[in-house]
Write an enzyme that holds these catalytic residues in place. Structure first.
Site, PDB file in Angstrom:
ATOM      1  N   SER A 175      13.622  63.509  -1.116  1.00 59.90           N
ATOM      2  CA  SER A 175      12.531  63.409  -2.087  1.00 59.90           C
ATOM      3  C   SER A 175      12.912  64.119  -3.385  1.00 59.90           C
ATOM      4  O   SER A 175      13.876  63.733  -4.036  1.00 59.90           O
ATOM      5  CB  SER A 175      11.237  63.967  -1.466  1.00 59.90           C
ATOM      6  OG  SER A 175      10.107  63.568  -2.211  1.00 59.90           O
ATOM      7  N   ASP A 183       8.017  53.996   3.653  1.00 63.53           N
ATOM      8  CA  ASP A 183       8.248  55.121   2.735  1.00 63.53           C
ATOM      9  C   ASP A 183       7.610  54.867   1.375  1.00 63.53           C
ATOM     10  O   ASP A 183       7.628  53.742   0.864  1.00 63.53           O
ATOM     11  CB  ASP A 183       9.761  55.291   2.559  1.00 63.53           C
ATOM     12  CG  ASP A 183      10.181  56.691   2.166  1.00 63.53           C
ATOM     13  OD1 ASP A 183       9.499  57.299   1.328  1.00 63.53           O
ATOM     14  OD2 ASP A 183      11.199  57.155   2.699  1.00 63.53           O
ATOM     15  N   HIS A 190       7.718  58.538   4.487  1.00 67.04           N
ATOM     16  CA  HIS A 190       8.568  59.318   3.584  1.00 67.04           C
ATOM     17  C   HIS A 190       9.321  60.444   4.289  1.00 67.04           C
ATOM     18  O   HIS A 190      10.502  60.661   4.039  1.00 67.04           O
ATOM     19  CB  HIS A 190       7.685  59.884   2.472  1.00 67.04           C
ATOM     20  CG  HIS A 190       8.439  60.517   1.344  1.00 67.04           C
ATOM     21  ND1 HIS A 190       9.430  59.867   0.650  1.00 67.04           N
ATOM     22  CD2 HIS A 190       8.326  61.757   0.779  1.00 67.04           C
ATOM     23  CE1 HIS A 190       9.899  60.665  -0.305  1.00 67.04           C
ATOM     24  NE2 HIS A 190       9.254  61.807  -0.239  1.00 67.04           N
TER      25      HIS A 190
END
Length: 250
Positions: free
Chosen positions: A62, A199, A226
């Site tokens: 991320s 995601d 995610h």
């Protein structure tokens, strides 16, 4: 906290985790002059220097993919390969993807988001409920959430709000215009892109990033959102281990 499932990779090699300044177990800080990509790149350099790492694999998830990309572009020395898990390389693309995902949720959720973002009433119970619905669909799908997920959100720190914003799908901070797609072609080491089937870093977008890095690989973790290492820890680790093993057996 939420990356703990990656510790299973430690059976074959040393895995180093760290909490950046302002979150987790590191010192808290309200100094916004330190809440910059450049500062956090230098923190990574400090970790590398502290452990005397001459060669290493660089992993980011991320926000960590932004940090990892910027670190590589400044300090490529010693990096044998990169793993960019659920990447956010272009925030304009991220926000477009968020709009697409929000549009799949019930009208009541979409209305709560639009109304409260217009009024900037981010503490509204209706907004917080909408955020949770989004998160349980596209951030971490396996319920109930683990204690590590709860700890992650409770110890985010001020830098998340300053650099990002009030929720995963709304960027109001310093990162809102971040975009390094034009420089992905400069990555010259083996690179693995990972995303989850559900995601918020949508597979189509992650595959686009992969296409910009010469020779890069692309993997989708089925059934995961995610936080792929929360939803599907074994599958996530296997993809990483297979990638590293393929590099080490050449």
């Amino acid at each position: 906290y939420y990356l703990k499932p990656l510790s299973a990779l430690g059976v074959d090699r040393k895995v180093i985790f760290y909490d950046q300044l302002g979150c987790g177990k590191s010192d808290r800080s309200t100094d916004t002059t330190l809440m910059t990509v450049d500062h956090f790149v230098e923190e990574v350099k400090t970790v590398v220097r502290h452990f005397g790492l001459k060669e290493f694999y660089l992993y980011g998830q991320s926000w960590g993919t932004m940090l990892g990309t910027d670190y590589y572009l400044k300090y490529p020395q010693g990096i044998k390969a990169m793993i960019l898990n659920s990447p956010a390389i272009s925030i304009p693309l991220w926000l477009k993807d968020a709009d697409i995902l929000l549009s799949t949720l019930p009208d009541s959720i979409q209305n709560a988001v639009r109304t409260n973002e217009l009024n900037k009433t981010f503490d509204s119970p209706a907004y917080q409920e909408a955020v949770m619905v989004y998160y349980q669909n596209f951030v971490a799908r396996k319920l109930p959430w683990s204690a590590d997920i709860d700890s992650t959100f409770s110890q985010l720190g001020e830098s998340y709000h300053h650099m990002w914003g009030p929720s995963e799908f709304t960027a109001t901070g310093a990162l809102k215009n971040y975009d390094q797609t034009s420089r992905l072609g400069e990555i010259k080491v083996p690179t693995l892109f990972i995303t989850g089937e559900f995601d918020e870093a949508r597979p189509a977008t992650v595959q686009y990033y992969q296409s910009l890095v010469p020779g890069a690989r692309f993997e989708v973790i089925e059934g995961a959102a995610h936080i792929t290492m929360h939803d599907k820890p074994d599958e996530n680790n296997k993809v990483i281990m297979d990638f590293l093993d393929s590099l080490e057996t050449k």
